[in-house]
Design a protein around this motif. Structure first.
Motif, PDB file in Angstrom:
ATOM      1  N   GLY A 431      12.225  32.748  41.025  1.00 33.68           N
ATOM      2  CA  GLY A 431      10.996  31.970  40.940  1.00 33.68           C
ATOM      3  C   GLY A 431       9.966  32.646  40.062  1.00 33.68           C
ATOM      4  N   GLN A 432      10.039  33.969  40.020  1.00 38.81           N
ATOM      5  CA  GLN A 432       9.202  34.774  39.143  1.00 38.81           C
ATOM      6  C   GLN A 432       9.830  36.160  39.078  1.00 38.81           C
ATOM      7  OE1 GLN A 432       5.503  34.748  41.490  1.00 38.81           O
ATOM      8  NE2 GLN A 432       5.850  36.894  41.981  1.00 38.81           N
ATOM      9  N   GLY A 433       9.360  36.980  38.129  1.00 38.68           N
ATOM     10  CA  GLY A 433       9.829  38.349  38.034  1.00 38.68           C
ATOM     11  C   GLY A 433      11.269  38.459  37.559  1.00 38.68           C
ATOM     12  N   TYR A 434      11.737  39.696  37.481  1.00 40.87           N
ATOM     13  CA  TYR A 434      13.085  39.961  36.981  1.00 40.87           C
ATOM     14  C   TYR A 434      13.445  41.395  37.295  1.00 40.87           C
ATOM     15  CZ  TYR A 434      17.153  39.564  33.903  1.00 40.87           C
ATOM     16  OH  TYR A 434      18.425  39.503  33.425  1.00 40.87           O
ATOM     17  N   THR A 435      14.714  41.649  37.450  1.00 40.95           N
ATOM     18  CA  THR A 435      15.211  43.012  37.540  1.00 40.95           C
ATOM     19  C   THR A 435      16.441  43.110  36.647  1.00 40.95           C
ATOM     20  OG1 THR A 435      15.838  44.800  39.049  1.00 40.95           O
ATOM     21  CG2 THR A 435      16.652  42.600  39.594  1.00 40.95           C
ATOM     22  N   ALA A 436      16.595  44.207  35.957  1.00 35.29           N
ATOM     23  CA  ALA A 436      17.556  44.328  34.866  1.00 35.29           C
ATOM     24  C   ALA A 436      18.955  43.862  35.259  1.00 35.29           C
ATOM     25  CB  ALA A 436      17.615  45.780  34.389  1.00 35.29           C
ATOM     26  N   GLY A 437      19.551  43.012  34.423  1.00 32.81           N
ATOM     27  CA  GLY A 437      20.929  42.590  34.587  1.00 32.81           C
ATOM     28  C   GLY A 437      21.172  41.431  35.524  1.00 32.81           C
ATOM     29  N   VAL A 438      20.139  40.944  36.222  1.00 33.17           N
ATOM     30  CA  VAL A 438      20.387  39.912  37.235  1.00 33.17           C
ATOM     31  C   VAL A 438      20.641  38.550  36.596  1.00 33.17           C
ATOM     32  CG1 VAL A 438      18.001  39.148  37.692  1.00 33.17           C
ATOM     33  CG2 VAL A 438      19.692  39.166  39.547  1.00 33.17           C
ATOM     34  N   GLY A 439      20.143  38.313  35.387  1.00 30.44           N
ATOM     35  CA  GLY A 439      20.429  37.050  34.725  1.00 30.44           C
ATOM     36  C   GLY A 439      21.912  36.863  34.479  1.00 30.44           C
ATOM     37  N   MET A 440      22.581  37.943  34.092  1.00 27.80           N
ATOM     38  CA  MET A 440      24.029  37.872  33.893  1.00 27.80           C
ATOM     39  C   MET A 440      24.765  37.719  35.224  1.00 27.80           C
ATOM     40  SD  MET A 440      24.807  37.805  30.707  1.00 27.80           S
ATOM     41  CE  MET A 440      26.495  38.407  30.514  1.00 27.80           C
ATOM     42  N   SER A 441      24.207  38.297  36.284  1.00 35.17           N
ATOM     43  CA  SER A 441      24.809  38.118  37.612  1.00 35.17           C
ATOM     44  C   SER A 441      24.760  36.651  38.019  1.00 35.17           C
ATOM     45  CB  SER A 441      24.073  38.971  38.653  1.00 35.17           C
ATOM     46  OG  SER A 441      24.029  40.325  38.288  1.00 35.17           O
ATOM     47  N   ILE A 442      23.612  36.021  37.794  1.00 34.46           N
ATOM     48  CA  ILE A 442      23.454  34.607  38.151  1.00 34.46           C
ATOM     49  C   ILE A 442      24.388  33.738  37.309  1.00 34.46           C
ATOM     50  CG2 ILE A 442      21.846  32.654  38.132  1.00 34.46           C
ATOM     51  CD1 ILE A 442      19.584  34.733  38.630  1.00 34.46           C
ATOM     52  N   GLY A 443      24.400  33.974  35.992  1.00 37.09           N
ATOM     53  CA  GLY A 443      25.226  33.157  35.108  1.00 37.09           C
ATOM     54  C   GLY A 443      26.705  33.294  35.405  1.00 37.09           C
ATOM     55  N   THR A 444      27.140  34.511  35.699  1.00 35.47           N
ATOM     56  CA  THR A 444      28.552  34.730  35.991  1.00 35.47           C
ATOM     57  C   THR A 444      28.943  34.076  37.311  1.00 35.47           C
ATOM     58  OG1 THR A 444      28.500  36.817  34.765  1.00 35.47           O
ATOM     59  CG2 THR A 444      30.323  36.499  36.303  1.00 35.47           C
ATOM     60  N   ALA A 445      28.122  34.263  38.331  1.00 33.03           N
ATOM     61  CA  ALA A 445      28.438  33.687  39.645  1.00 33.03           C
ATOM     62  C   ALA A 445      28.478  32.170  39.586  1.00 33.03           C
ATOM     63  CB  ALA A 445      27.419  34.155  40.680  1.00 33.03           C
ATOM     64  N   PHE A 446      27.415  31.560  39.077  1.00 29.25           N
ATOM     65  CA  PHE A 446      27.354  30.106  39.097  1.00 29.25           C
ATOM     66  C   PHE A 446      28.211  29.471  38.008  1.00 29.25           C
ATOM     67  CE2 PHE A 446      24.036  30.594  42.175  1.00 29.25           C
ATOM     68  CZ  PHE A 446      24.148  29.434  42.933  1.00 29.25           C
ATOM     69  N   GLY A 447      28.446  30.173  36.915  1.00 29.73           N
ATOM     70  CA  GLY A 447      29.394  29.658  35.932  1.00 29.73           C
ATOM     71  C   GLY A 447      30.776  29.517  36.531  1.00 29.73           C
ATOM     72  N   ARG A 448      31.202  30.538  37.260  1.00 27.88           N
ATOM     73  CA  ARG A 448      32.532  30.497  37.868  1.00 27.88           C
ATOM     74  C   ARG A 448      32.618  29.418  38.957  1.00 27.88           C
ATOM     75  NH1 ARG A 448      34.449  36.052  39.864  1.00 27.88           N
ATOM     76  NH2 ARG A 448      36.485  35.045  39.706  1.00 27.88           N
ATOM     77  N   ILE A 449      31.562  29.296  39.751  1.00 23.45           N
ATOM     78  CA  ILE A 449      31.549  28.257  40.785  1.00 23.45           C
ATOM     79  C   ILE A 449      31.584  26.877  40.139  1.00 23.45           C
ATOM     80  CG2 ILE A 449      30.141  27.166  42.574  1.00 23.45           C
ATOM     81  CD1 ILE A 449      29.051  30.012  43.193  1.00 23.45           C
ATOM     82  N   ALA A 450      30.720  26.669  39.140  1.00 24.80           N
ATOM     83  CA  ALA A 450      30.626  25.353  38.500  1.00 24.80           C
ATOM     84  C   ALA A 450      31.950  24.964  37.848  1.00 24.80           C
ATOM     85  CB  ALA A 450      29.504  25.362  37.464  1.00 24.80           C
ATOM     86  N   GLY A 451      32.602  25.922  37.178  1.00 23.01           N
ATOM     87  CA  GLY A 451      33.877  25.616  36.537  1.00 23.01           C
ATOM     88  C   GLY A 451      34.953  25.234  37.537  1.00 23.01           C
ATOM     89  N   THR A 452      35.008  25.978  38.623  1.00 24.68           N
ATOM     90  CA  THR A 452      35.993  25.692  39.666  1.00 24.68           C
ATOM     91  C   THR A 452      35.754  24.321  40.288  1.00 24.68           C
ATOM     92  OG1 THR A 452      36.205  28.048  40.159  1.00 24.68           O
ATOM     93  CG2 THR A 452      36.961  26.513  41.850  1.00 24.68           C
TER      94      THR A 452
END
Length: 467
Positions: A431-452
């Motif tokens: 919702g706000q803020g960021y911590t290093a590398g978490v964008g890739m964590s989100i994209g990888t997790a939900f990319g894999r879920i969405a594809g499946t």
């Protein structure tokens, strides 16, 4: 007709495409950029934040779920969906073997990379190598990829995906994954979101786009107009203070200046405006873009002395160098008396204990507002250096509301064949803020879920049609 259409060409899109193909679906990827710029913002990344309960290959010690969650909770100020956030955290602990299978290689963190050896797994060759590995794997698996193919609208039938339009071309598929990012490179939308401030400025006019130039938000706007459920504040983004000399687009990670916590930050009026030592840099670096955006002229200056040299990753551009504070402020175009007084007040307030930039040390200021709570030591050793910084937008957080199955929702009801992943839904977790590398964590997790899920929906559709 393909089983699954994936709109986008970055990490989340490729994870979705590969998972869908592995599940037996035929897949078409539509990437808006030319081939040489493929990969969206993922080409500018370098690591993935990973939960792990014990040392794992390139990751040292342990980074358990609860610590990851608390780190995320702190930077978002509670503006996160805990259920989806914990899903991402848990998925980050198991995704790397799959990534390796598709050609991604990891390496230990380099010296000076923000103390991330425990929490983040670094890609060998950076994000560009990761993107290229995924595209090679997609080609080997017979995933169809088209470049220069921006999708501008969808054909929907009562929440169901029917077809996508790429210009005048209508492309049907049995299921669809949207993974084409936010709107950070759409200057007019940024102006609309940020508006005009009390000084009569349009802050967005001074933003640099650290990420890809191709994320115009066209499909996001279309989905909003189609009644898709939306989440997030349009002014919230992964917004980093970057060198003011950076290019307008695609400057990437090298434009960041990581010396803020080692010195002080002053605005155009030569005054400090926030605690530079609030927390470790990986947890707080992404707040500084927004802080600078709120300053006059959307510019600020990082000031250090020679004691800081060698303690941070060297930026791509050298800082302005001077032998005295007065000389430095003059070179930066700041009011000399005000700057000198700001620096003297800071130096006098420093209470130096045991300086250690690898821990939350006891070096702090007293009687100074704003304070500096860690790593505060007088800036007195010439030469002195200054870096002019502006807001650098990586990606925006306004996006599509989703659930643990990565489904797009309309009026609270989920679609059964339209899914979303990556930056287009990251606002559910960030919702706000960021911590290093978490964008890739989100994209990888939900990319894999969405594809499946997309593959399952498409193949179920085929089975029903056959019956």
């Amino acid at each position: 007709m393909h089983d699954v259409l994936v709109v986008g060409g970055g990490n989340a899109a490729l994870c979705a495409a590969l998972m869908a193909r592995e599940a037996g679906a035929s897949v078409l990827v539509l990437e808006s950029s030319p081939r040489e710029w493929r990969g969206g913002n993922s080409q500018h990344t370098r690591n993935l934040r990973c939960m792990h309960d014990e040392p794992q290959d390139v990751l040292v010690d342990a980074y358990p779920e609860e610590e990851f969650w608390q780190d995320l909770l702190k930077v978002t100020g509670g503006a996160t969906d805990e259920k989806l956030a914990r899903l991402v955290i848990r998925a980050s602990s198991t995704c790397r073997p799959w990534m390796r299978k598709h050609g991604v290689r990891f390496q230990p963190s380099l010296a000076g990379t923000l103390h991330l050896s425990r929490t983040n797994a670094f890609f060998m060759g950076g994000g560009k190598a990761l993107v290229n590995a995924y595209y090679r794997s997609a080609e080997n698996l017979c995933v169809d990829v088209r470049y220069d193919s921006p999708v501008d609208r969808l054909e929907l039938d009562d929440r169901r995906f029917v077809a996508a339009y790429c210009g005048g071309e209508r492309i049907e598929a049995r299921a669809c994954v949207l993974a084409c990012g936010g709107f950070e490179s759409n200057r007019e939308w940024l102006r609309e979101a940020w508006g005009q401030n009390e000084r009569g400025e349009w802050p967005a006019d001074n933003f640099l786009i650290r990420g890809t130039r191709f994320n115009q938000g066209v499909l996001l706007r279309h989905m909003m107009d189609q009644g898709a459920d939306i989440i997030g504040d349009p002014t919230q983004a992964h917004c980093v203070a970057i060198d003011a000399r950076a290019p307008l687009y695609d400057g990437g990670i090298v434009t960041r200046v990581d010396a803020v916590s080692l010195g002080i930050m002053v605005n155009r009026e030569a005054k400090r405006f926030y605690d530079e030592g609030e927390d470790f840099w990986p947890k707080r670096y992404a707040i500084w873009g927004r802080l600078v955006a709120l300053q006059p002229g959307q510019i600020a200056y990082c000031i250090i002395d020679s004691q800081a040299i060698g303690r941070f990753m060297p930026p791509v551009f050298p800082g302005v160098r001077a032998n005295t504070p007065a000389e430095l402020s003059g070179a930066l175009g700041l009011d000399v008396p005000t700057f000198v007084r700001t620096l003297e007040d800071y130096n006098a307030a420093c209470r130096v204990g045991s300086f250690d930039h690898t821990v939350l040390d006891d070096c702090h200021t007293e009687g100074l507002s704003p304070p500096k709570t860690h790593w505060a030591r007088p800036i007195v050793k010439p030469p002195f250096y200054g870096y002019a910084l502006r807001p650098g937008i990586t990606f925006t957080y306004l996006g599509l509301k989703t659930d643990e199955h990565a489904r797009v929702h309309f009026g609270g009801a989920p679609s059964d064949n339209l899914f979303v992943a990556g930056e287009m839904m990251a606002g559910n977790v960030l919702g706000q803020g960021y911590t290093a590398g978490v964008g890739m964590s989100i994209g990888t997790a939900f990319g894999r879920i969405a594809g499946t899920r997309a593959a399952a929906a498409a193949l179920e559709n085929v089975a029903h049609a056959a019956a």
